[in-house]
Enzyme design. Structure first.
Site, short mmCIF file in Angstrom:
data_model
loop_
_atom_site.label_atom_id
_atom_site.label_comp_id
_atom_site.label_asym_id
_atom_site.label_seq_id
_atom_site.Cartn_x
_atom_site.Cartn_y
_atom_site.Cartn_z
N GLY A 188 0.89 -1.32 0.05
CA GLY A 188 0.07 0.14 0.07
C GLY A 188 1.04 1.30 0.16
O GLY A 188 2.07 1.13 -0.47
N ARG A 196 -0.81 -10.16 0.44
CA ARG A 196 -1.91 -11.10 0.48
C ARG A 196 -1.93 -11.99 -0.81
O ARG A 196 -2.02 -13.32 -0.55
CB ARG A 196 -3.41 -10.80 0.59
CG ARG A 196 -3.29 -10.13 2.06
CD ARG A 196 -4.96 -9.90 2.37
NE ARG A 196 -4.98 -9.45 3.75
CZ ARG A 196 -5.28 -7.79 4.03
NH1 ARG A 196 -5.58 -7.26 3.01
NH2 ARG A 196 -5.49 -7.42 5.12
N CYS A 228 2.09 7.91 13.06
CA CYS A 228 2.46 8.88 12.47
C CYS A 228 2.34 10.17 13.52
O CYS A 228 3.45 10.79 13.39
CB CYS A 228 2.11 9.11 11.19
SG CYS A 228 0.19 8.79 11.29
N SER A 253 -4.11 10.40 3.61
CA SER A 253 -3.32 9.40 3.31
C SER A 253 -2.98 8.73 4.47
O SER A 253 -2.40 7.51 4.51
CB SER A 253 -2.00 9.88 2.52
OG SER A 253 -1.22 10.91 3.37
N ARG A 293 -9.04 14.80 11.37
CA ARG A 293 -8.80 14.61 9.91
C ARG A 293 -9.24 15.87 9.09
O ARG A 293 -10.16 16.32 9.15
CB ARG A 293 -9.80 13.49 9.34
CG ARG A 293 -9.31 12.93 8.12
CD ARG A 293 -7.94 12.19 8.07
NE ARG A 293 -8.12 10.94 8.80
CZ ARG A 293 -6.86 10.25 9.45
NH1 ARG A 293 -5.67 10.70 8.90
NH2 ARG A 293 -7.19 9.16 9.66
N HIS A 310 1.03 15.71 7.94
CA HIS A 310 0.08 16.00 9.26
C HIS A 310 0.73 17.48 9.80
O HIS A 310 1.85 17.61 9.90
CB HIS A 310 0.29 14.80 10.22
CG HIS A 310 -0.54 13.47 9.89
ND1 HIS A 310 -1.18 13.41 8.78
CD2 HIS A 310 -0.41 12.51 10.61
CE1 HIS A 310 -1.72 12.33 8.73
NE2 HIS A 310 -1.29 11.71 9.89
N1 LIG Z 1 -3.23 6.82 12.63
C1 LIG Z 1 -2.58 7.82 11.62
C2 LIG Z 1 -1.71 6.97 10.56
C3 LIG Z 1 -0.23 6.93 10.87
O1 LIG Z 1 0.39 5.91 11.22
C4 LIG Z 1 -3.76 8.48 10.80
O2 LIG Z 1 -4.94 7.92 10.76
O3 LIG Z 1 -3.57 9.41 10.05
#
Ligand SMILES: N[C@@H](CC=O)C(=O)O
Length: 329
Positions: free
Chosen positions: A14, A39, A130, A160, A226, A233
């Site tokens: 991914g 997978r 992250c 992302s 988000r 971020h």
């Molecule tokens: N949990 C974070 C991803 C980072 O590892 C997110 O949802 O942005």
């Protein structure tokens, strides 16, 4: 290590798996063979190279020195099923998933902050979430120089961070990824809500920061949000320190800290757009009042928040002679 490098496996193809491959190449990590496992078997192109993806199963780790598990947020990652098989065959596993991060037997490592935690590894090392990683890179110099008492953080997290599905939710309006539309919106819920009212992302920020900073009582109040940004971020961080400080002391601490790209000029602040594609943690908008500091930090969630940190862990293992079967017996 073979004469020309390590046999490396990347499990998961991914967004994070792709970034792992490109970071291994960009940082010229010594690789003699690179296996991509997933997978299902298929042919795929990553960072301009064509790979025959193998099936992630125990035998696929035969001869592997180092296995990166790209990790999946929100479900049990492949590392739960397969890290044991990889370790038994002599690999060191670096897991980007969240399953082992709080396990006392597993070091949770951000190399600029706690590389020494690697010395006790038993074959498995965890990569942090992250949003936690970039925050602890920025907090570490303050912790070292002045001590930390309390952290209050609000995040602005890119789609992302939810993998390809998150990107599709933003770009194509894919439904079912977020609880409300993400386009032209801000959603103050990442993961799921626990009985204490905190989201899983907020709890990760609290517990992972305590472990990485070796500060089990650190107060960390997080609100994770988000936003409709593709990559990068951002975080607004308020910190209470162990003593009063001058602004000059704080600026100097940030400017000299490893891993930080510091915008000392208040007019020159970092944004997700500029951080995307960059390996560092960007810090700016610093404000200081007595023992209280406010700042803004930004990082590429797929790079420093995932792939870059994972490859830095591997580099630190080599520096500390901790990679390879002989080093662990
Ligand atoms: N949990 C974070 C991803 C980072 O590892 C997110 O949802 O942005």
């Amino acid at each position: 290590m073979a004469q020309d490098g390590y046999v490396v496996a990347v499990v998961g193809a991914g967004l994070v798996g792709e970034r792992l491959v490109s970071e291994l190449r960009r940082r010229e990590f010594p690789v003699s063979e690179l296996r991509i496992l997933a997978r299902t078997a298929r042919t795929t192109e990553i960072a301009g190279e064509t790979f025959e993806v193998g099936v992630a199963e125990p035998e696929a780790f035969e001869g592997v020195d180092l296995a990166f598990f790209a990790g999946t947020e929100g479900e049990k990652g492949a590392a739960v099923q397969l890290s044991g098989a990889a370790i038994e065959r002599g690999a060191v596993v670096i897991d980007n998933g969240s399953d082992f991060r709080l396990d006392d037997e597993v070091p949770l490592v951000v190399p600029e902050v706690n590389a020494e935690a690697l010395d006790s590894h038993k074959g498995l090392v965890a990569n942090a979430n992250c949003s936690t990683t970039q925050m602890v890179v920025a907090l570490a110099p303050l912790a070292r120089e002045f001590g930390l008492k309390k952290v209050v953080v609000s995040t602005y997290q890119a789609v992302s961070g939810s993998g390809r599905e998150g990107v599709e939710a933003l770009e194509n309006g894919r439904e079912g990824v977020y609880p409300k539309p993400i386009e032209r919106n801000a959603i103050p819920l990442i993961g799921s809500i626990g009985e204490d009212g905190y989201s899983t992302e907020e709890t990760k920020m609290r517990l992972e920061s305590r472990k990485i900073l070796s500060h089990p009582d650190l107060e960390v109040f997080a609100t994770t949000v988000r936003i409709p940004v593709h990559t990068g971020h951002a975080e607004s961080v308020y910190v209470e320190l162990g003593r009063e400080v001058s602004k000059e002391e704080v600026l100097e601490a940030f400017a000299s800290a490893p891993g930080i790209v510091f915008s000392g000029d208040a007019n020159d602040f970092p944004t997700p757009l500029e951080a995307a594609g960059e390996p560092g943690t960007f810090v700016g908008r610093v404000r200081v009042e007595g023992d209280r500091v406010g700042f803004w930090c930004v990082a590429d969630n797929l790079l420093k928040g995932a792939a870059t940190n994972a490859v830095q862990i591997a580099e630190s293992l080599i520096e500390r002679s901790l990679l390879g079967q002989k080093a662990r017996v």
